[in-house]
Scaffold this motif. Structure first.
Motif, PDB file in Angstrom:
ATOM      1  N   GLN A 112       0.063   8.273  13.531  1.00 44.07           N
ATOM      2  CA  GLN A 112      -0.476   6.927  13.348  1.00 44.07           C
ATOM      3  C   GLN A 112      -0.091   6.340  11.993  1.00 44.07           C
ATOM      4  N   THR A 113      -0.154   7.137  10.950  1.00 41.43           N
ATOM      5  CA  THR A 113      -0.008   6.635   9.586  1.00 41.43           C
ATOM      6  C   THR A 113       1.143   7.326   8.873  1.00 41.43           C
ATOM      7  N   TRP A 114       1.924   6.520   8.146  1.00 40.10           N
ATOM      8  CA  TRP A 114       2.976   7.028   7.275  1.00 40.10           C
ATOM      9  C   TRP A 114       2.455   7.091   5.841  1.00 40.10           C
ATOM     10  N   ARG A 115       2.787   8.166   5.141  1.00 36.73           N
ATOM     11  CA  ARG A 115       2.348   8.343   3.757  1.00 36.73           C
ATOM     12  C   ARG A 115       3.493   8.894   2.915  1.00 36.73           C
ATOM     13  N   PRO A 116       3.468   8.646   1.602  1.00 35.19           N
ATOM     14  CA  PRO A 116       4.481   9.238   0.723  1.00 35.19           C
ATOM     15  C   PRO A 116       4.222  10.719   0.520  1.00 35.19           C
ATOM     16  N   SER A 117       5.218  11.397   0.031  1.00 35.64           N
ATOM     17  CA  SER A 117       5.073  12.811  -0.302  1.00 35.64           C
ATOM     18  C   SER A 117       4.698  12.932  -1.775  1.00 35.64           C
ATOM     19  N   GLY A 147       9.651  -0.413  -2.859  1.00 34.83           N
ATOM     20  CA  GLY A 147       8.327   0.031  -3.237  1.00 34.83           C
ATOM     21  C   GLY A 147       8.110   1.467  -2.786  1.00 34.83           C
ATOM     22  N   PRO A 148       6.950   1.796  -2.250  1.00 37.07           N
ATOM     23  CA  PRO A 148       6.674   3.167  -1.809  1.00 37.07           C
ATOM     24  C   PRO A 148       7.621   3.622  -0.700  1.00 37.07           C
ATOM     25  N   VAL A 149       8.052   4.853  -0.799  1.00 38.79           N
ATOM     26  CA  VAL A 149       8.874   5.491   0.238  1.00 38.79           C
ATOM     27  C   VAL A 149       7.989   6.473   0.997  1.00 38.79           C
ATOM     28  N   LEU A 150       7.955   6.329   2.323  1.00 36.68           N
ATOM     29  CA  LEU A 150       7.017   7.069   3.161  1.00 36.68           C
ATOM     30  C   LEU A 150       7.760   8.159   3.937  1.00 36.68           C
ATOM     31  N   SER A 199       0.850  -1.172   0.000  1.00 38.16           N
ATOM     32  CA  SER A 199       0.000   0.000   0.000  1.00 38.16           C
ATOM     33  C   SER A 199       0.890   1.228   0.000  1.00 38.16           C
ATOM     34  N   ASP A 200       0.318   2.361  -0.420  1.00 39.25           N
ATOM     35  CA  ASP A 200       1.102   3.593  -0.399  1.00 39.25           C
ATOM     36  C   ASP A 200       0.994   4.309   0.943  1.00 39.25           C
ATOM     37  N   SER A 201       0.533   3.596   1.969  1.00 36.59           N
ATOM     38  CA  SER A 201       0.528   4.124   3.326  1.00 36.59           C
ATOM     39  C   SER A 201       0.777   2.973   4.286  1.00 36.59           C
TER      40      SER A 201
END
Length: 653
Positions: free
Chosen positions: A255-260, A246-249, A209-211
């Motif tokens: 609580q949640t990590w997300r990409p820029s 994969g995605p870099v966060l 996932s991207d998060s």
């Protein structure tokens, strides 16, 4: 409801129709969530049992539909492809409750045939195809039975044949259409991209996932289904080098990590490779999103893929089908060695009001380590954290629900978790100590299949690790999960080998052969796209693109249709070889104007011909006498019958 005037189903017809509906429903049930598929299957069995002798009342059917739809939307909240497929399965399960006449039977079989086709929207594995083919065979047999019932034909029709003969008759119909189907598959021009997009599934398949949130990787770590297969061309990396990026966060809200999103639009950061790297092909299973993975660190991506500043690969289009990507990667001697101030600030950002103990510990370690322009203090802090993890922490999938200060709870109280807990806590601790850090998700490791010599990445290989920025070296990978002492790994999911059940049963050879066959299936059928079609033309020295394909397809289709027409015409001839030989003899006389009248018996016809001729045909008269005796006498042997057939075929007027 059954219409007046439609004949009722016979007992045999009712059985075959319901078996056909069940066969059509089965492959679709396997693709639904387990609880929903089991529930709909039990409902179908109950409906079949309760409505065997008489249809269920309208009120009962309405209640079944309402309860069933409530169950579908409870298990699959939202509208999507899987929700629509589950609703279709529900309606097929209830439909037999009102199936009593021939018209109802045809409606049920025709309606049920949508189920195996819906299955291919969810899965295109060989097992799904096999079950779908069996379902189509059962449906054709049921329609054959209904046609016989409608004509009230018993002994002389197809319905009177033994079951084996009926199946052979249906298989013959399928074989008739096989050449045309193959021509359509191999030669009909394929579009490089579909005319329309495939609708999204309402519930995503476990995977990247991207998060990343606490517990978000749990289902993926329990899923052993294939995520990708890799074929290397040349050197192969060591197992400890197989980190699939994969995605870099970057962004964390507590609580949640997300990409820029902003960084994905920037050109890739510079990388100085430490070696020539690896050239490989990645065969990626459908994920229905745009996320790709590549061996860390990707240097070259093919057309249709891109990567942003952090070199996280993505696809230009959602991956609804099996895709292949030719990639190149290399270990980094230096990865973005010059970090701009604005990016450094982003890699140090932490939300306010969360995890106070972790922030305090990071600041304490910074004071104790000091700082230097060469980054030795930063490296010392990172190694101190890795040593702490090795000394006190344990790996397990059995973790409680996350609280507000999940990082504090993990580092100071629980000290047990899996990769997302280790990577997230490590990055927060590094940022608290003033070290730029980010979370990277993807896969770690792969399993080499000796049959075919390729590497299999499973969804359970999903992993999360950390990257910290060090002077001169740039972004450097740290995997805090790998620092856990072996004796404190309580769940051995990372060490689980395909084909091994516990510590006693090893079916790895069977697993290897099965996955190799699935890879061949993917290569030959699912991966046969427009480019592969053009490559096929090139093997035969043909050019001209789609125009050549259209001409080839038209020629192959005409040949296939002609073959079907010829076989169908042959199939309409007399089944008895003795009658065929006699009719052929009559046709030879008819061409000379000496044909037999439709009402004339054989010997009467021959007597009439001899009376009209100046030279009576004694051979024909003998053949007619033998024909009547062999045709109607019950005690004629097979040898005499074969000899007469040969004599009839040889005789000429």
């Amino acid at each position: 409801m059954a219409e007046a005037g439609s004949p009722p189903l016979s007992q045999a017809g009712r059985l075959q129709v319901r078996l056909a509906a069940a066969a059509c429903l089965l492959p679709l049930l396997f693709q639904l969530p387990r609880s929903l598929g089991l529930g709909l299957g039990l409902a179908a069995v109950a409906v079949l049992a309760l409505s065997w002798r008489r249809p269920l009342p309208n009120l009962v059917r309405a209640l079944l539909l309402i309860v069933g739809m409530a169950l579908v939307f409870y298990v699959l909240p939202g509208i999507g492809r899987d929700t629509a497929s589950a609703a279709l399965a529900l309606m097929i399960a209830i439909k037999p409750a009102e199936t009593q006449t021939l018209r109802d039977g045809r409606s049920l079989v025709g309606f049920a045939l949508f189920a195996p086709f819906a299955t291919f929207l969810l899965d295109q594995a060989p097992l799904s195809l096999l079950l779908a083919l069996l379902a189509v065979l059962a449906a054709l047999l049921a329609l054959q039975r209904l046609a016989a019932d409608e004509g009230r034909v018993e002994d002389a029709s197809v319905s009177g044949l033994p079951k084996r003969a009926a199946i052979v008759a249906v298989l013959r119909l399928c074989v008739l259409g096989l050449p045309l189907a193959l021509a359509v598959f191999w030669l009909f021009p394929r579009l490089p991209t579909p005319l329309w997009g495939m609708p999204q599934r309402s519930v995503g398949t476990p995977g990247l996932s991207d998060s990343m949130s606490p517990g978000g990787l749990f289902d993926t770590l329990l899923d052993d289904s294939p995520a990708a297969r890799v074929q290397f061309f040349g050197p192969v990396p060591k197992p400890e080098q197989m980190y699939w990026r994969g995605p870099v966060l970057w962004d964390f809200d507590g609580q949640t990590w997300r990409p820029s999103r902003m960084l994905t639009a920037l050109p890739p950061a510079p990388v100085r490779p430490a070696s020539a790297g690896w050239d490989y092909q990645l065969e990626l299973e459908p994920t229905e999103d745009r996320l790709l993975v590549a061996l860390d660190v990707p240097t070259v991506l093919p057309e249709g893929a891109q990567m942003g500043l952090d070199r996280a690969p993505t696809s230009d289009a959602p991956l609804y089908n099996l895709t292949r990507w030719r990639l190149h990667s290399a270990p980094a001697a230096a990865f973005e060695p010059d970090l701009p101030d604005w990016l450094r600030q982003r890699a140090l950002r932490l939300p306010e009001g969360f995890n106070p103990r972790t922030l305090a510990l990071g600041r304490q370690w910074r004071r104790e380590a000091g700082s230097d322009p060469d980054g030795r203090a930063d490296l010392a802090i990172a190694l101190r954290a890795m040593a702490w993890i090795h000394k006190d922490f344990a790996y397990t999938l059995n973790v409680p629900i996350a609280g507000r200060n999940e990082i504090d709870d993990f580092l100071f109280d629980r000290q047990e978790g899996y990769c997302e807990h280790f990577s997230s806590s490590f990055v927060v601790l590094m940022r608290a100590a003033g070290i730029p850090a980010r979370v990277v998700t993807g896969y770690a490791g792969a399993y080499r299949n000796p049959i075919g010599d390729y590497w299999l990445i499973r969804r359970s290989d999903a992993h999360a690790w950390a990257e910290i920025w060090l002077p001169q070296r740039g972004w450097t990978r740290f995997d805090p999960t790998a620092a856990v002492a072996p004796e404190r790994i309580y769940d051995t999911i990372a060490d689980r080998m395909p084909g091994r059940l516990g510590g006693f049963i090893d079916i790895a050879p069977l697993f290897n052969a099965s996955d190799w066959l699935r890879r061949g299936w993917n290569d030959m059928l699912l991966g046969f796209n427009a480019k592969r079609q053009q490559d096929l033309l090139g093997l035969f020295g043909l050019r001209g693109g789609n125009r050549t394909l259209v001409l080839l397809f038209a020629g192959a289709a005409l040949l296939a249709i002609g073959w079907m027409a010829w076989l169908t015409a042959r199939g309409e001839r007399e089944r008895d070889p003795l009658l065929r030989a006699w009719h052929a003899l009559e046709a030879r006389y008819r061409r000379r104007g000496l044909g037999r009248a439709r009402h004339e018996p054989a010997r009467d016809w021959v007597t009439r011909l001899n009376a009209q001729s100046s030279q009576p045909d004694a051979v024909l008269e003998a053949l007619a006498e033998r024909f009547e005796r062999v045709r109607y006498a019950p005690d004629v042997g097979s040898t005499e019958r074969r000899e007469l057939i040969h004599a009839l075929r040889r005789h000429r007027p």
